[in-house]
Scaffold this active site. Structure first.
Site, short mmCIF file in Angstrom:
data_model
loop_
_atom_site.label_atom_id
_atom_site.label_comp_id
_atom_site.label_asym_id
_atom_site.label_seq_id
_atom_site.Cartn_x
_atom_site.Cartn_y
_atom_site.Cartn_z
N GLY A 60 0.84 -1.20 0.00
CA GLY A 60 0.00 0.00 0.00
C GLY A 60 0.88 1.25 0.00
O GLY A 60 1.99 1.22 0.52
N GLN A 65 2.84 9.97 1.21
CA GLN A 65 4.14 9.29 1.27
C GLN A 65 5.03 9.64 0.08
O GLN A 65 6.24 9.41 0.12
CB GLN A 65 3.95 7.77 1.33
N CYS A 121 5.76 -0.06 7.18
CA CYS A 121 5.39 1.11 6.40
C CYS A 121 6.59 1.55 5.56
O CYS A 121 7.71 1.61 6.07
CB CYS A 121 4.98 2.24 7.35
N LEU A 122 6.36 1.85 4.29
CA LEU A 122 7.45 2.27 3.41
C LEU A 122 8.08 3.59 3.89
O LEU A 122 9.22 3.89 3.54
CB LEU A 122 6.96 2.41 1.97
N HIS A 163 -4.60 1.52 7.67
CA HIS A 163 -3.23 2.03 7.72
C HIS A 163 -3.05 3.18 6.73
O HIS A 163 -2.52 4.25 7.07
CB HIS A 163 -2.24 0.89 7.43
N GLU A 164 -3.49 2.96 5.48
CA GLU A 164 -3.31 3.98 4.44
C GLU A 164 -4.17 5.21 4.72
O GLU A 164 -3.75 6.34 4.50
CB GLU A 164 -3.63 3.42 3.06
N HIS A 167 -2.61 7.69 6.91
CA HIS A 167 -1.66 8.60 6.25
C HIS A 167 -2.38 9.87 5.77
O HIS A 167 -1.79 10.95 5.77
CB HIS A 167 -0.99 7.92 5.05
ZN LIG Z 1 2.40 3.47 5.76
#
Ligand SMILES: [Zn+2]
Length: 196
Positions: A60, A65, A121-122, A163-164, A167
């Protein structure tokens, strides 16, 4: 789902790789703005975000991000990644079974139950920790052409969407942990980041 299928057919892993912003970048702390224009620029951004996500690899990626403070995230919880050695003896990754999903202006409702799952998480590379989320949710969202949809989700799809969506609210998953774990992992991450 016609639009997603079109995107999948056009999808060749030939997008542009975008820079992924890492915690504690200010853009990750901002509440994102709604998407109002469903144009070619948005389509390109979605494609580049998917490309960046698959290459990372991750399941994701939210617009903040990649430095865009707008309410959009892309996701694929189904793809497979196979390690292969090419003719020059170098390791490459072959990705198959794509199922890209795009959520624009999502609204989460009917959050029910509880589930614990180890998240990463990236934007916080190298950190994995169990986070408590709602088990089932309903998400209303728009697709890449601005058409409205609503789906009921559970398990990994539900977790990933929560989660997304965080953000888009300026929340990184570290903030969903107990204060003790949060402080410990944040300190460790920032220390390792300095070394990189
Ligand atoms: Zn993330």
């Amino acid at each position: 789902m016609k639009n997603l299928t079109e995107l999948l057919e056009n999808y060749t892993l030939e997008g542009e790789e975008l820079k992924i912003f890492e915690f504690p970048a200010p853009v990750l702390k901002k509440k994102a703005e709604p998407v109002t224009e469903f144009n070619e620029e948005l389509q390109k951004l979605c494609k580049d975000m998917l490309y960046t996500m698959y290459n990372a690899p991750g399941i994701g990626l939210a617009a903040p991000q990649v430095g865009k403070s707008i309410r959009l995230f892309v996701m694929d919880i189904d793809f497979d990644r196979e390690e292969i050695t090419n003719a020059d003896g170098e390791v490459e990754y072959r990705l198959t079974n794509f199922n890209p999903q795009i959520f624009i202006n999502p609204v989460l409702k009917n959050l029910e139950g509880e589930i614990l799952y180890e998240e990463g998480c990236l934007s916080v590379p190298g950190v994995y920790e169990e986070v408590k989320r709602a088990q089932t949710i309903t998400v209303d969202y728009q697709d890449i052409n601005g058409e409205s949809h609503s789906i009921d989700c559970d398990e990994l799809l539900s977790i990933c969407i929560q989660h997304e969506n965080d953000h888009l609210e300026g929340i990184v998953f570290l903030e969903r942990l107990s204060m003790l774990k949060r402080n410990l992992l944040t300190k460790k991450f920032l220390k390792n980041k300095k070394k990189r």
